[in-house]
Design a protein around this motif. Structure first.
Motif, PDB file in Angstrom:
ATOM      1  N   PRO A  67       0.845  -1.213   0.000  1.00  0.00           N
ATOM      2  CA  PRO A  67       0.000   0.000   0.000  1.00  0.00           C
ATOM      3  C   PRO A  67       0.878   1.260   0.000  1.00  0.00           C
ATOM      4  O   PRO A  67       1.663   1.490   0.915  1.00  0.00           O
ATOM      5  N   ILE A  68       0.752   2.063  -1.031  1.00  0.00           N
ATOM      6  CA  ILE A  68       1.627   3.221  -1.217  1.00  0.00           C
ATOM      7  C   ILE A  68       1.340   4.305  -0.185  1.00  0.00           C
ATOM      8  O   ILE A  68       2.255   4.820   0.461  1.00  0.00           O
ATOM      9  N   HIS A  69       0.077   4.662  -0.012  1.00  0.00           N
ATOM     10  CA  HIS A  69      -0.267   5.759   0.893  1.00  0.00           C
ATOM     11  C   HIS A  69       0.140   5.464   2.330  1.00  0.00           C
ATOM     12  O   HIS A  69       0.610   6.346   3.044  1.00  0.00           O
ATOM     13  N   PHE A  70      -0.027   4.234   2.759  1.00  0.00           N
ATOM     14  CA  PHE A  70       0.296   3.856   4.134  1.00  0.00           C
ATOM     15  C   PHE A  70       1.775   4.112   4.436  1.00  0.00           C
ATOM     16  O   PHE A  70       2.122   4.665   5.475  1.00  0.00           O
ATOM     17  N   TYR A  71       2.656   3.720   3.522  1.00  0.00           N
ATOM     18  CA  TYR A  71       4.086   3.862   3.766  1.00  0.00           C
ATOM     19  C   TYR A  71       4.600   5.281   3.491  1.00  0.00           C
ATOM     20  O   TYR A  71       5.533   5.730   4.133  1.00  0.00           O
ATOM     21  N   LEU A  72       4.005   5.971   2.542  1.00  0.00           N
ATOM     22  CA  LEU A  72       4.448   7.345   2.254  1.00  0.00           C
ATOM     23  C   LEU A  72       3.967   8.335   3.300  1.00  0.00           C
ATOM     24  O   LEU A  72       4.573   9.390   3.481  1.00  0.00           O
ATOM     25  N   SER A  73       2.899   8.008   4.003  1.00  0.00           N
ATOM     26  CA  SER A  73       2.345   8.956   4.964  1.00  0.00           C
ATOM     27  C   SER A  73       3.202   9.108   6.221  1.00  0.00           C
ATOM     28  O   SER A  73       2.987  10.042   6.991  1.00  0.00           O
ATOM     29  N   ASP A  74       4.206   8.251   6.426  1.00  0.00           N
ATOM     30  CA  ASP A  74       5.058   8.407   7.604  1.00  0.00           C
ATOM     31  C   ASP A  74       6.157   9.451   7.391  1.00  0.00           C
ATOM     32  O   ASP A  74       6.886   9.764   8.329  1.00  0.00           O
ATOM     33  N   LEU A  75       6.280   9.989   6.196  1.00  0.00           N
ATOM     34  CA  LEU A  75       7.193  11.093   5.848  1.00  0.00           C
ATOM     35  C   LEU A  75       8.672  10.736   5.940  1.00  0.00           C
ATOM     36  O   LEU A  75       9.526  11.615   5.895  1.00  0.00           O
ATOM     37  N   SER A  76       9.014   9.468   6.030  1.00  0.00           N
ATOM     38  CA  SER A  76      10.422   9.093   6.119  1.00  0.00           C
ATOM     39  C   SER A  76      11.162   9.368   4.809  1.00  0.00           C
ATOM     40  O   SER A  76      12.342   9.742   4.823  1.00  0.00           O
ATOM     41  N   ALA A  77      10.497   9.215   3.672  1.00  0.00           N
ATOM     42  CA  ALA A  77      11.131   9.513   2.387  1.00  0.00           C
ATOM     43  C   ALA A  77      11.385  11.014   2.251  1.00  0.00           C
ATOM     44  O   ALA A  77      12.417  11.433   1.700  1.00  0.00           O
ATOM     45  N   VAL A  78      10.492  11.819   2.770  1.00  0.00           N
ATOM     46  CA  VAL A  78      10.680  13.275   2.726  1.00  0.00           C
ATOM     47  C   VAL A  78      11.886  13.680   3.567  1.00  0.00           C
ATOM     48  O   VAL A  78      12.715  14.489   3.138  1.00  0.00           O
ATOM     49  N   VAL A  79      12.015  13.098   4.750  1.00  0.00           N
ATOM     50  CA  VAL A  79      13.163  13.412   5.614  1.00  0.00           C
ATOM     51  C   VAL A  79      14.465  12.956   4.956  1.00  0.00           C
ATOM     52  O   VAL A  79      15.465  13.674   4.978  1.00  0.00           O
ATOM     53  N   THR A  80      14.456  11.784   4.338  1.00  0.00           N
ATOM     54  CA  THR A  80      15.650  11.283   3.655  1.00  0.00           C
ATOM     55  C   THR A  80      16.069  12.232   2.537  1.00  0.00           C
ATOM     56  O   THR A  80      17.240  12.604   2.415  1.00  0.00           O
ATOM     57  N   GLY A  81      15.119  12.643   1.706  1.00  0.00           N
ATOM     58  CA  GLY A  81      15.426  13.579   0.624  1.00  0.00           C
ATOM     59  C   GLY A  81      15.874  14.930   1.141  1.00  0.00           C
ATOM     60  O   GLY A  81      16.783  15.550   0.592  1.00  0.00           O
ATOM     61  N   LEU A  82      15.262  15.396   2.207  1.00  0.00           N
ATOM     62  CA  LEU A  82      15.619  16.689   2.790  1.00  0.00           C
ATOM     63  C   LEU A  82      17.053  16.676   3.310  1.00  0.00           C
ATOM     64  O   LEU A  82      17.839  17.589   3.030  1.00  0.00           O
ATOM     65  N   LEU A  83      17.409  15.655   4.040  1.00  0.00           N
ATOM     66  CA  LEU A  83      18.763  15.566   4.584  1.00  0.00           C
ATOM     67  C   LEU A  83      19.803  15.382   3.479  1.00  0.00           C
ATOM     68  O   LEU A  83      20.895  15.951   3.546  1.00  0.00           O
ATOM     69  N   LEU A  84      19.464  14.609   2.449  1.00  0.00           N
ATOM     70  CA  LEU A  84      20.386  14.454   1.326  1.00  0.00           C
ATOM     71  C   LEU A  84      20.568  15.777   0.591  1.00  0.00           C
ATOM     72  O   LEU A  84      21.694  16.159   0.254  1.00  0.00           O
ATOM     73  N   GLY A  85      19.470  16.485   0.351  1.00  0.00           N
ATOM     74  CA  GLY A  85      19.552  17.768  -0.335  1.00  0.00           C
ATOM     75  C   GLY A  85      20.360  18.800   0.433  1.00  0.00           C
ATOM     76  O   GLY A  85      21.057  19.625  -0.147  1.00  0.00           O
ATOM     77  N   LEU A  86      20.297  18.757   1.756  1.00  0.00           N
ATOM     78  CA  LEU A  86      21.086  19.676   2.576  1.00  0.00           C
ATOM     79  C   LEU A  86      22.563  19.299   2.599  1.00  0.00           C
ATOM     80  O   LEU A  86      23.426  20.154   2.781  1.00  0.00           O
ATOM     81  N   ALA A  87      22.865  18.018   2.416  1.00  0.00           N
ATOM     82  CA  ALA A  87      24.247  17.551   2.490  1.00  0.00           C
ATOM     83  C   ALA A  87      25.028  17.789   1.203  1.00  0.00           C
ATOM     84  O   ALA A  87      26.246  17.894   1.233  1.00  0.00           O
ATOM     85  N   ILE A  88      24.325  17.886   0.092  1.00  0.00           N
ATOM     86  CA  ILE A  88      24.999  18.075  -1.200  1.00  0.00           C
ATOM     87  C   ILE A  88      25.335  19.550  -1.375  1.00  0.00           C
ATOM     88  O   ILE A  88      24.525  20.425  -1.073  1.00  0.00           O
ATOM     89  N   PRO A  89      26.542  19.861  -1.876  1.00  0.00           N
ATOM     90  CA  PRO A  89      26.921  21.271  -2.070  1.00  0.00           C
ATOM     91  C   PRO A  89      25.953  21.996  -3.013  1.00  0.00           C
ATOM     92  O   PRO A  89      25.458  21.403  -3.973  1.00  0.00           O
ATOM     93  N   PRO A  90      25.699  23.275  -2.761  1.00  0.00           N
ATOM     94  CA  PRO A  90      24.725  24.011  -3.582  1.00  0.00           C
ATOM     95  C   PRO A  90      25.157  24.195  -5.032  1.00  0.00           C
ATOM     96  O   PRO A  90      24.321  24.429  -5.892  1.00  0.00           O
ATOM     97  N   THR A  91      26.438  24.070  -5.310  1.00  0.00           N
ATOM     98  CA  THR A  91      26.907  24.244  -6.686  1.00  0.00           C
ATOM     99  C   THR A  91      26.994  22.925  -7.441  1.00  0.00           C
ATOM    100  O   THR A  91      27.428  22.900  -8.586  1.00  0.00           O
ATOM    101  N   ALA A  92      26.576  21.834  -6.818  1.00  0.00           N
ATOM    102  CA  ALA A  92      26.604  20.528  -7.477  1.00  0.00           C
ATOM    103  C   ALA A  92      25.574  20.493  -8.605  1.00  0.00           C
ATOM    104  O   ALA A  92      24.515  21.103  -8.502  1.00  0.00           O
TER     105      ALA A  92
END
Length: 100
Positions: A67-92
């Motif tokens: 079930p897609i909605h059940f697993y996406l609703s915990d926001l863990s993928a959003v946190v993963t993407g957010l932390l990755l985006g913050l870790a990559i240099p802005p000029t990358a």
């Protein structure tokens, strides 16, 4: 004798979604400051990383017939993407964020 006690600062149980939402809210001031200091590259990295992380998790769940909605609703993928985006240099380049 070993005592099994809970931490005094934990008053109520929190769901995974509530914890992830708190993490997202805690990173927003840092994202705003990094965008102010280093330009829009940081913000764009976060947008790309969060979008790809959510889409990749949704595609994986669909392939596994979960079930897609059940697993996406915990926001863990959003946190993963957010932390990755913050870790990559802005000029990358954008494709580096996509691969990450």
């Amino acid at each position: 004798m070993l005592l099994n006690l809970t931490s005094p600062h934990t008053k109520q149980s929190s769901s995974t979604q509530q914890v992830m939402l708190r993490v997202i809210l805690a990173t927003l001031p840092g994202l705003a400051m990094m965008t102010y200091l280093f330009g829009w590259g940081t913000f764009l990295n976060v947008i790309i990383a969060v979008t790809v992380a959510v889409c990749a998790e949704a595609a994986t769940l669909k392939l596994r017939q979960r079930p897609i909605h059940f697993y996406l609703s915990d926001l863990s993928a959003v946190v993963t993407g957010l932390l990755l985006g913050l870790a990559i240099p802005p000029t990358a380049p954008w494709w580096l964020t996509l691969i990450g």
